[in-house]
Design a protein around this motif. Structure first.
Motif, PDB file in Angstrom:
ATOM      1  N   ASN A  32     -69.353 -49.268  43.724  1.00 29.39           N
ATOM      2  CA  ASN A  32     -68.221 -48.428  44.140  1.00 29.39           C
ATOM      3  C   ASN A  32     -66.874 -49.121  43.937  1.00 29.39           C
ATOM      4  N   ILE A  33     -66.743 -49.817  42.817  1.00 29.09           N
ATOM      5  CA  ILE A  33     -65.503 -50.556  42.601  1.00 29.09           C
ATOM      6  C   ILE A  33     -64.752 -50.110  41.343  1.00 29.09           C
ATOM      7  N   VAL A  34     -65.278 -49.105  40.641  1.00 30.45           N
ATOM      8  CA  VAL A  34     -64.570 -48.606  39.464  1.00 30.45           C
ATOM      9  C   VAL A  34     -63.517 -47.615  39.934  1.00 30.45           C
ATOM     10  N   GLY A  35     -62.256 -47.986  39.765  1.00 26.61           N
ATOM     11  CA  GLY A  35     -61.165 -47.216  40.372  1.00 26.61           C
ATOM     12  C   GLY A  35     -60.578 -46.114  39.524  1.00 26.61           C
ATOM     13  N   GLY A  36     -61.051 -45.943  38.290  1.00 21.12           N
ATOM     14  CA  GLY A  36     -60.504 -44.882  37.460  1.00 21.12           C
ATOM     15  C   GLY A  36     -60.963 -45.030  36.030  1.00 21.12           C
ATOM     16  N   PHE A  37     -60.897 -43.931  35.296  1.00 25.13           N
ATOM     17  CA  PHE A  37     -61.316 -43.899  33.899  1.00 25.13           C
ATOM     18  C   PHE A  37     -60.163 -43.311  33.091  1.00 25.13           C
ATOM     19  N   PHE A  38     -59.488 -44.174  32.325  1.00 27.46           N
ATOM     20  CA  PHE A  38     -58.350 -43.751  31.514  1.00 27.46           C
ATOM     21  C   PHE A  38     -58.847 -43.495  30.093  1.00 27.46           C
ATOM     22  N   LEU A  39     -58.609 -42.282  29.594  1.00 23.73           N
ATOM     23  CA  LEU A  39     -59.120 -41.865  28.296  1.00 23.73           C
ATOM     24  C   LEU A  39     -57.929 -41.553  27.388  1.00 23.73           C
ATOM     25  N   ASP A  40     -57.859 -42.232  26.234  1.00 23.37           N
ATOM     26  CA  ASP A  40     -56.704 -42.124  25.345  1.00 23.37           C
ATOM     27  C   ASP A  40     -57.117 -41.498  24.022  1.00 23.37           C
ATOM     28  N   GLY A  41     -56.424 -40.445  23.613  1.00 24.30           N
ATOM     29  CA  GLY A  41     -56.815 -39.675  22.438  1.00 24.30           C
ATOM     30  C   GLY A  41     -56.094 -40.051  21.164  1.00 24.30           C
ATOM     31  N   ILE A  42     -56.452 -39.356  20.104  1.00 26.28           N
ATOM     32  CA  ILE A  42     -56.081 -39.698  18.734  1.00 26.28           C
ATOM     33  C   ILE A  42     -54.577 -39.631  18.469  1.00 26.28           C
ATOM     34  N   ASP A  43     -53.849 -38.811  19.229  1.00 27.14           N
ATOM     35  CA  ASP A  43     -52.419 -38.635  18.958  1.00 27.14           C
ATOM     36  C   ASP A  43     -51.538 -39.606  19.729  1.00 27.14           C
ATOM     37  N   GLY A  44     -52.136 -40.614  20.356  1.00 23.76           N
ATOM     38  CA  GLY A  44     -51.336 -41.609  21.061  1.00 23.76           C
ATOM     39  C   GLY A  44     -50.503 -42.432  20.092  1.00 23.76           C
ATOM     40  N   GLY A  45     -49.464 -43.051  20.614  1.00 29.38           N
ATOM     41  CA  GLY A  45     -48.601 -43.877  19.779  1.00 29.38           C
ATOM     42  C   GLY A  45     -48.903 -45.356  19.952  1.00 29.38           C
ATOM     43  N   THR A  46     -48.295 -46.165  19.103  1.00 32.49           N
ATOM     44  CA  THR A  46     -48.459 -47.614  19.188  1.00 32.49           C
ATOM     45  C   THR A  46     -47.246 -48.286  18.575  1.00 32.49           C
ATOM     46  N   ALA A  47     -46.997 -49.519  18.997  1.00 28.73           N
ATOM     47  CA  ALA A  47     -45.857 -50.261  18.449  1.00 28.73           C
ATOM     48  C   ALA A  47     -46.200 -50.947  17.141  1.00 28.73           C
ATOM     49  N   ALA A  48     -47.492 -51.127  16.863  1.00 30.32           N
ATOM     50  CA  ALA A  48     -47.900 -51.756  15.600  1.00 30.32           C
ATOM     51  C   ALA A  48     -49.370 -51.492  15.366  1.00 30.32           C
ATOM     52  N   ALA A  49     -49.674 -51.039  14.167  1.00 29.82           N
ATOM     53  CA  ALA A  49     -51.071 -50.811  13.796  1.00 29.82           C
ATOM     54  C   ALA A  49     -51.165 -50.719  12.287  1.00 29.82           C
ATOM     55  N   HIS A  50     -52.362 -50.894  11.775  1.00 27.94           N
ATOM     56  CA  HIS A  50     -52.603 -50.625  10.369  1.00 27.94           C
ATOM     57  C   HIS A  50     -52.570 -49.110  10.171  1.00 27.94           C
ATOM     58  N   GLU A  51     -51.839 -48.679   9.162  1.00 24.24           N
ATOM     59  CA  GLU A  51     -51.647 -47.243   8.959  1.00 24.24           C
ATOM     60  C   GLU A  51     -52.975 -46.512   8.763  1.00 24.24           C
ATOM     61  N   VAL A  52     -53.929 -47.158   8.112  1.00 23.84           N
ATOM     62  CA  VAL A  52     -55.211 -46.500   7.886  1.00 23.84           C
ATOM     63  C   VAL A  52     -55.926 -46.243   9.211  1.00 23.84           C
ATOM     64  N   SER A  53     -55.747 -47.145  10.195  1.00 26.23           N
ATOM     65  CA  SER A  53     -56.333 -46.922  11.521  1.00 26.23           C
ATOM     66  C   SER A  53     -55.609 -45.791  12.242  1.00 26.23           C
ATOM     67  N   LEU A  54     -54.275 -45.813  12.148  1.00 29.99           N
ATOM     68  CA  LEU A  54     -53.485 -44.784  12.813  1.00 29.99           C
ATOM     69  C   LEU A  54     -53.861 -43.388  12.332  1.00 29.99           C
ATOM     70  N   ASP A  55     -53.969 -43.236  11.016  1.00 25.58           N
ATOM     71  CA  ASP A  55     -54.123 -41.903  10.452  1.00 25.58           C
ATOM     72  C   ASP A  55     -55.561 -41.410  10.386  1.00 25.58           C
ATOM     73  N   HIS A  56     -56.528 -42.328  10.390  1.00 19.67           N
ATOM     74  CA  HIS A  56     -57.883 -41.887  10.056  1.00 19.67           C
ATOM     75  C   HIS A  56     -58.958 -42.247  11.075  1.00 19.67           C
ATOM     76  N   THR A  57     -58.598 -42.810  12.221  1.00 21.61           N
ATOM     77  CA  THR A  57     -59.602 -43.088  13.243  1.00 21.61           C
ATOM     78  C   THR A  57     -59.196 -42.441  14.555  1.00 21.61           C
ATOM     79  N   GLY A  58     -60.169 -42.182  15.387  1.00 18.75           N
ATOM     80  CA  GLY A  58     -59.873 -41.643  16.704  1.00 18.75           C
ATOM     81  C   GLY A  58     -60.511 -40.292  16.951  1.00 18.75           C
ATOM     82  N   HIS A  59     -60.296 -39.793  18.146  1.00 20.11           N
ATOM     83  CA  HIS A  59     -60.914 -38.548  18.595  1.00 20.11           C
ATOM     84  C   HIS A  59     -59.873 -37.762  19.389  1.00 20.11           C
ATOM     85  N   PRO A  60     -59.762 -36.454  19.168  1.00 16.15           N
ATOM     86  CA  PRO A  60     -58.841 -35.650  19.990  1.00 16.15           C
ATOM     87  C   PRO A  60     -59.185 -35.772  21.470  1.00 16.15           C
ATOM     88  N   ILE A  61     -58.177 -35.663  22.312  1.00 18.52           N
ATOM     89  CA  ILE A  61     -58.371 -35.945  23.732  1.00 18.52           C
ATOM     90  C   ILE A  61     -58.929 -34.761  24.513  1.00 18.52           C
TER      91      ILE A  61
END
Length: 547
Positions: free
Chosen positions: A369-398
């Motif tokens: 009973n110590i898991v305090g939350g589940f944060f789920l981040d989807g494909i349209d999130g932003g980032t300050a730095a990433a490889h463009e191929v990862s940004l555009d072609h990986t992930g799952h809609p939220i």
């Protein structure tokens, strides 16, 4: 004739061209001085003019030197289309224009032999957002009257921490009829349902981070909105760790563990507990990939906070020594709970993927009973730095993955026990209240947003490839730059004012959406309030289809 060098870079190879009118230009130099990318430069052009002075034609040529502004033809200093030159030009003599014939994705890879890196959101444009296909279709009227959004009292709080069902609470009545707790229960903080997402002091300039922190403090102290912000990976300034405002901050630990040495040393001197701890396993913009802070953004204060040299700082794609869900519960959650003596809720953040429900199901069954939350981040999130191929072609809609997690908990009768927080392109249209409301109806206890906060501060980037140079440290708005001259373009007090005003407006808009469906508390799981204008969306989310 000189050989034509086809492989030379020209403006037609680049994503943006400059529209320049020499007749309007006064050569004040403002555009050249303001361009943080050094994509324009002054140049002297040799002009030829043919004239005749006598009664009979006697053509002669005269040459003159004309000062102009020219675009730089370089893959290092190319125009990102930020439009700062257009902003500072007093005569509308210069502006970036999108080049539909760009060869930039090809020539960049060919010349450098390296993956393209950038910040921002995905550049690939898709179909209409799922959230835009949803409407609030169940309106309380005669049988169940609507509430008055202006006069009614609303409960706008969401849980951050493990919620125990009633039959698991070890509480009894004493002789005076009061409830007495016979054992320690998991810590729970009740906060505003919109969290300012994790953006590190490293990804952001120190002035931007200061502006966000001021806004959060003002919203709590003066406006009565218990808004929280997440630190992001990379540590926190010591003066914040030892101040009373730490209670408004969620501390994040990611796979690189940057900055946590300083946080641990500050624990004996903390006058307040943090709002929580967030263990980042992955993020939606680049799932399965570690963090990346490029060397050009590693300023002296970043080196001091993180205890690192000036170099590219890459976090591993996973937590070393952590290879299963069971280990995450036993090692990470238990250790961080113990570090704060079980007073602070500890949550996990993962990227939305086909395996998210499996992770969530295991955490819901957590015997400690110590898991305090589940944060789920989807494909349209932003980032300050990433490889463009990862940004555009990986992930799952939220949206669908959030719904899957919620329905999985409902199937087990455990909904609400581990709060669900969701993100990934929320507020993309500028309207975070509507997006947050729809996500709550689909099962989220709350949402978190980062890119929208930057846009409140004046970010000029967009999802169509404009600017998106957060990774370079040359942010023309001073939001993601550690260069003093650029960072000082940003006014922290104006940033704080904009964020405060937006949250106040959003709070009013959330109530205007809750009142018509007759809810005085957050509409968690009220999917009956939504209708879908797309049959496939309705079937996938198990909500009513309308046409």
């Amino acid at each position: 004739m000189e050989t034509v060098k086809i492989q030379d870079i020209t403006p037609n190879d680049l994503p943006w061209k400059l529209r320049y009118d020499a007749s309007r230009c006064t050569l004040c130099g403002s555009c050249v001085a303001a361009c943080s990318f050094r994509a324009i430069e002054p140049k002297i052009e040799r002009r030829r003019m043919v004239f005749s002075e006598g009664d009979l034609p006697d053509p002669r040529a005269r040459f003159s030197a004309v000062p102009v502004i020219q675009q730089v033809n370089s893959l290092k200093n190319y125009c990102r289309g930020c439009g700062i030159c257009e902003k500072v030009c007093p005569n509308d003599a210069i502006a970036p224009v999108r080049n539909p014939d760009t060869r930039h994705p090809i020539v960049t890879r060919c010349s450098g032999g390296d993956s393209i890196k950038r910040g921002g959101r995905k550049n690939l444009t898709g179909s209409t957002r799922t959230l835009d296909q949803l409407r609030v279709g169940r309106i309380s009227q005669m049988t169940d009257p609507s509430l008055d959004a202006q006069r009614h009292t609303f409960d706008m709080l969401a849980p951050f921490g493990r919620i125990l069902p009633a039959d698991e609470l070890s509480m009894t009545l004493d002789s005076s009829g009061k409830l007495v707790n016979n054992a320690q229960t998991p810590p729970v903080n009740w906060i505003y349902p919109v969290i300012i997402g994790d953006m590190s002091i490293g990804a952001l300039s120190w002035r931007m981070w200061e502006g966000v922190a001021m806004a959060v403090a003002y919203l709590n102290e003066e406006c009565g909105l218990p808004v929280r912000m997440c630190s992001g990976e990379g540590g926190v300034p010591m003066r914040l760790l030892t101040s009373k405002y730490l209670k408004y901050l969620i501390l994040q630990v990611a796979s690189g563990h940057f900055g946590w040495n300083r946080i641990i040393k500050a624990m004996p001197h903390m006058v307040e507990d943090p709002a929580g701890v967030l263990i980042k396993i992955g993020q939606g913009a680049k799932p399965g990939d570690g963090g990346l802070l490029q060397a050009q953004k590693v300023a002296e204060h970043i080196m001091a906070i993180r205890g690192v040299p000036k170099a590219d700082l890459l976090s591993p794609p996973n937590h070393q020594g952590l290879y299963s869900i069971e280990e995450s519960v036993q090692k990470m959650f238990l250790s961080f709970n113990a570090a704060f003596k079980f007073r602070v809720p500890v949550s996990i953040k993962v990227a939305a993927s086909a395996t998210s429900v499996s992770v969530f199901n295991n955490l819901v069954r957590d015997p400690y009973n110590i898991v305090g939350g589940f944060f789920l981040d989807g494909i349209d999130g932003g980032t300050a730095a990433a490889h463009e191929v990862s940004l555009d072609h990986t992930g799952h809609p939220i949206v669908s993955k959030l719904r899957d997690c919620y329905l999985a908990a409902v199937t087990q009768g455990r909904q609400g026990q581990i709060p669900l927080w969701a993100a990934g392109g929320l507020g993309k249209t500028g309207d975070l209240a509507a997006d947050a409301f729809k996500m709550m109806c689909l099962g989220a206890n709350g949402v978190f947003s980062g890119k929208l906060i930057l846009q409140m501060a004046g970010c000029v980037g967009n999802d169509l490839g404009r600017c998106n140079a957060c990774n370079t440290g040359l942010c023309p708005a001073g939001i993601t730059s550690q260069i003093p001259a650029l960072a000082h373009r940003l006014d922290p007090e104006k940033v704080a004012e904009n964020i405060v005003n937006y949250f106040l407006a959003m709070d009013q808009e959330l109530k205007k959406l809750m009142a018509p469906i007759g809810n005085s508390s957050l509409p968690i799981g009220r999917s009956d309030a939504l209708v879908a204008m797309d049959k496939a969306v309705a079937d996938r989310l198990q909500i009513q289809y309308v046409c």
